[in-house]
Design an enzyme around this catalytic site. Structure first.
Site, PDB file in Angstrom:
ATOM      1  N   ARG A  28      42.240  37.142  29.687  1.00  0.00           N
ATOM      2  CA  ARG A  28      43.019  37.941  30.631  1.00  0.00           C
ATOM      3  C   ARG A  28      44.042  37.088  31.384  1.00  0.00           C
ATOM      4  O   ARG A  28      44.922  37.632  32.061  1.00  0.00           O
ATOM      5  CB  ARG A  28      42.088  38.621  31.628  1.00  0.00           C
ATOM      6  N   HIS A  44      30.541  41.061  37.945  1.00  0.00           N
ATOM      7  CA  HIS A  44      29.866  42.349  37.846  1.00  0.00           C
ATOM      8  C   HIS A  44      28.341  42.174  37.914  1.00  0.00           C
ATOM      9  O   HIS A  44      27.619  43.075  38.332  1.00  0.00           O
ATOM     10  CB  HIS A  44      30.212  43.049  36.521  1.00  0.00           C
ATOM     11  N   ASP A  89      37.964  43.926  45.505  1.00  0.00           N
ATOM     12  CA  ASP A  89      37.510  44.288  44.170  1.00  0.00           C
ATOM     13  C   ASP A  89      36.393  45.309  44.344  1.00  0.00           C
ATOM     14  O   ASP A  89      35.911  45.567  45.456  1.00  0.00           O
ATOM     15  CB  ASP A  89      37.030  43.042  43.415  1.00  0.00           C
TER      16      ASP A  89
END
Length: 332
Positions: free
Chosen positions: A135, A178, A248
């Site tokens: 990314r 996550h 986030d």
């Protein structure tokens, strides 16, 4: 707060909840995507529920992180592919990054999405490593700045506001936030010189998203999204970002506590907008109970960001798409 929804259309419960709680904006995920017509109807439903032209966000970077995929839209490469072009042809790499931004903006605007959570400014210590992996545009601050600026400029030229991420930098946070809490142990001087630099030097940016990463050199107890020290000393201080800061996703498990506790910690740290993405009604109610009203300097930043929503130019999209393919194929 920014909230998600559960499916391809709003339920009566969601519609009533959004009308009552008035989230600042909404975010879409793969679960909300079926057809272009359906997405267009959903974004209209979301705005109708709150009675205003609320921002609708999506993560559409290219590569692995994109909610709209072929055949709905054309294919877009991950940032690392463009980054690898930079060594041999910086001008073409910059052109490709701009083209991706401009074409993605056209896709998004056509379905009523006006904010893209991109580009990524994070720099892994080595290319294609860690949680950020492909990314990233690269591991050189100048390269990342140039290519991220080009993509952001392309998005704005297409009428879509960019949200740079993940401030102040997730690159050295190698773990998946996550699942758990990434920890960065490097000294502050090194981080300021390298990792924070693209965030500091990008221009014309009104919104940024945080990272759930613990920077031991600044705050050994709290991840960036929940750290007043990181917000004030690094994001507002060293980086000098005076735009709207969005957390986030607080449903990510790098953060401790239940959803309400996470929302309160993020707000207490000085983050302007709390982001909650999974669309679970019980969690969204807890966020709504915890989120403060948008006021003061955060409201000023919000107004400034939304007043800057650009109009799309009249670029020849077919020609731009062909040019992007030519660059990518010639360098593959």
């Amino acid at each position: 707060m920014i909230l998600g929804c559960a499916g391809a259309r709003l339920s009566d419960e969601e519609r009533a909840f959004f009308r009552a709680e008035q989230p600042w904006g909404f975010i879409l995920f793969g679960r909300n995507v079926e057809t272009m017509e359906q997405i267009r109807a959903l974004t209209a439903e979301l705005r109708a529920a709150v009675g205003r032209n609320a921002p609708v966000l999506i993560d559409q970077e290219g590569g692995t992180v994109r909610r709209l995929r072929p055949p709905l839209v054309r294919d877009y490469p991950p940032a690392s592919v463009i980054g690898r072009l930079y060594a041999s042809s910086p001008d073409e790499a910059k052109e490709a990054a701009y083209a991706c931004g401009r074409l993605i903006a056209a896709d998004l605007l056509s379905v009523g999405v006006d904010v893209d959570c991109a580009p990524v400014l994070d720099m892994p210590p080595e290319p294609d490593t860690g949680f950020i992996a492909n990314r990233a545009f690269g591991s050189d601050p100048e390269q990342v700045r140039v290519l991220a600026q080009a993509m952001a400029d392309g998005l704005k030229a297409g009428g879509v506001l960019p949200v740079i991420k993940h401030m102040p930098g997730h690159g050295r946070g190698l773990a998946d936030s996550h699942i758990g809490l990434p920890v960065v142990k490097e000294p502050l001087a090194l981080l300021a010189e390298r990792d924070f630099r693209p965030f500091r030097e990008l221009t014309g940016i009104r919104m940024a998203m945080t990272c759930h990463v613990l920077f031991e050199a600044v705050d050994a107890e709290n991840p960036a999204s929940a750290s007043a020290k990181v917000v004030e000393q690094v994001m507002r201080g060293s980086i000098g970002f005076d735009g709207l800061i969005i957390s986030d996703d607080i449903s990510m498990n790098a953060l401790a506590g239940d959803i309400g506790e996470r929302a309160r910690a993020v707000a207490a740290a000085g983050i302007d907008i709390i982001l909650h993405c999974n669309g679970k009604m019980d969690e969204m109610r807890a966020v709504a109970d915890a989120a403060p009203a948008l006021a003061g300097v955060s409201l000023i930043r919000s107004d400034r960001a939304l007043d800057g929503r650009p109009a799309a130019d009249d670029a020849n999209l077919a020609a731009l798409s062909r040019r992007l393919d030519d660059i990518l194929q010639a360098r593959s």
